[in-house]
Write an enzyme that holds these catalytic residues in place. Structure first.
Site, PDB file in Angstrom:
ATOM      1  N   HIS A 121       0.958  -1.173   0.195  1.00 45.91           N
ATOM      2  CA  HIS A 121      -0.479   0.202   0.008  1.00 45.91           C
ATOM      3  C   HIS A 121       0.712   1.278   0.335  1.00 45.91           C
ATOM      4  O   HIS A 121       0.485   2.211  -0.305  1.00 45.91           O
ATOM      5  CB  HIS A 121      -1.078  -0.381   1.169  1.00 45.91           C
ATOM      6  CG  HIS A 121      -2.123  -1.558   1.456  1.00 45.91           C
ATOM      7  ND1 HIS A 121      -3.053  -1.527   0.399  1.00 45.91           N
ATOM      8  CD2 HIS A 121      -1.776  -2.305   2.197  1.00 45.91           C
ATOM      9  CE1 HIS A 121      -3.156  -2.550   0.614  1.00 45.91           C
ATOM     10  NE2 HIS A 121      -3.182  -2.824   1.654  1.00 45.91           N
ATOM     11  N   GLU A 226      -6.240 -12.645   5.515  1.00 46.65           N
ATOM     12  CA  GLU A 226      -7.478 -11.596   5.412  1.00 46.65           C
ATOM     13  C   GLU A 226      -8.588 -11.453   4.585  1.00 46.65           C
ATOM     14  O   GLU A 226      -9.340 -10.592   3.886  1.00 46.65           O
ATOM     15  CB  GLU A 226      -7.059  -9.763   4.872  1.00 46.65           C
ATOM     16  CG  GLU A 226      -5.624 -10.514   3.990  1.00 46.65           C
ATOM     17  CD  GLU A 226      -4.816  -9.048   3.430  1.00 46.65           C
ATOM     18  OE1 GLU A 226      -5.026  -7.941   4.521  1.00 46.65           O
ATOM     19  OE2 GLU A 226      -3.503  -9.543   3.007  1.00 46.65           O
ATOM     20  N   ASP A 252      -9.516  -5.837   5.715  1.00 39.39           N
ATOM     21  CA  ASP A 252     -10.009  -6.098   4.670  1.00 39.39           C
ATOM     22  C   ASP A 252     -10.761  -7.544   4.669  1.00 39.39           C
ATOM     23  O   ASP A 252     -11.646  -7.580   3.674  1.00 39.39           O
ATOM     24  CB  ASP A 252      -8.424  -7.168   3.797  1.00 39.39           C
ATOM     25  CG  ASP A 252      -8.040  -6.103   2.152  1.00 39.39           C
ATOM     26  OD1 ASP A 252      -7.941  -5.320   1.942  1.00 39.39           O
ATOM     27  OD2 ASP A 252      -6.440  -6.033   2.306  1.00 39.39           O
TER      28      ASP A 252
END
Length: 338
Positions: A121, A226, A252
């Site tokens: 990210h 996740e 997530d």
């Protein structure tokens, strides 16, 4: 902490590593056959009596002083996480999304054990990842890189840069976990491509057997749970996947469950407990992320690797607090103009 690759027991793997370590021989610098030859060729008086030495010996005098020691110093890196775990202590980390080695060095100076470099990210390419790893090395910290996917070629490039280990997102099945574990180790334990001239070996290897044996033994590999599929299979992933530990990704997972990012939702806390218990049962590490409610349950979860904070959050919080404090102090008096 278990680090055996798929299909290998920890005992057989340790025996294999020990055997290869025992085979590691004297320094291997091109043109030198032994440590004594190294001393003769680059010692303090190597420029003397050249007429009494062979052409090959005279050629060796062009080497820089003790080149092998220079390379060794470049490739000897911290081993904080493993050392802390072996001592029965916790390792504390700092998450990095911004391309600032200075922040990594500050964290190291404050006593953090590792940098969690977020290449999934964060706004980071390989060049930025390299500089953050270099900053971690300089600060005496481990570097764990969260890669963007399961691609073995990118994982290899990150490890070649000198990362201590990797964290891989969206691990959903045992087979995925096994493939990830194989990607971080050299043949015959895995499929990592071998190269004797990368940063992780000091830019040029002087003893490849020693280098790849150490790399296979010390590398760390973690997987993120996740997704709903990963949660359903978490016990099998922890037990049979060959990973060193698992990380719980509530954001997530919360999105997949329709909880709109509410990471403190009771349902997500219950799933957190399931992931932590799966790690305990399998004898691998549960890695705690930077969630405030999770910090209050470290003993219950058994987390010994704890990511305390992240750069964006720390900077945002500090800047917000500083501005609020100054505003609360009042507006300066209007200057008088005579």
């Amino acid at each position: 902490m278990r680090s055996s690759p798929p299909g290998k027991s920890s005992d057989s793997r340790s025996a294999s590593i020990s055997t290869r370590i025992s085979k590691a021989t004297s320094p291997r610098v091109p043109g030198l056959s032994s440590p004594s030859a190294l001393r003769r060729s680059v010692g303090p008086h190597s420029h003397l009596n050249n007429d009494a030495r062979s052409d090959d010996d005279q050629h060796r005098t062009t080497l820089p002083p003790n080149p092998r020691m220079v390379v060794i110093q470049m490739k000897v890196r911290p081993r904080n996480i493993r050392n802390k775990l072996e001592a029965g202590e916790r390792a504390y980390g700092f998450a990095v999304q911004l391309p600032s080695p200075d922040l990594v060095e500050i964290a190291g100076a404050l006593g953090y054990d590792y940098a969690w470099i977020d290449a999934e990210h964060g706004s980071l390419g390989l060049s930025e990842i390299r500089e953050l790893i270099r900053g971690a090395d300089a600060a005496g910290m481990d570097s764990i890189v969260r890669v963007a996917d399961h691609e073995p070629s990118f994982i290899q490039r990150v490890l070649d840069l000198g990362a201590t280990g990797i964290m891989v997102p969206h691990v959903r099945t045992v087979d995925e976990a096994k493939a990830i574990a194989a990607s971080v180790r050299y043949s015959p334990l895995g499929i990592r491509g071998a190269c004797p001239s990368v940063r992780s070996v000091g830019h040029i290897t002087t003893d490849w057997t020693e280098d790849y044996t150490r790399a296979d033994a010390d590398v760390l590999v973690f997987g993120l749970i996740e997704d709903i599929e990963g949660l359903v299979s978490v016990e099998a992933i922890a037990r049979d996947g060959g990973l060193d530990g698992l990380v719980y990704g509530p954001f997530d997972l919360g999105m997949a469950l329709g909880l709109d990012g509410d990471v403190s939702h009771p349902q997500l806390r219950a799933h957190h407990d399931r992931v932590a218990e799966a790690c305990k049962a399998a004898g691998i590490e549960y890695v705690a992320a930077s969630l405030e409610w999770e910090f209050g349950a470290l003993n219950e979860s058994g987390a010994r690797i704890v990511t305390v904070a992240g750069d964006r959050g720390v900077v945002f919080s500090a800047l917000s607090r500083a501005l609020a404090e100054v505003r609360m102090a009042g507006t300066p008096a209007t200057a008088s103009h005579g």
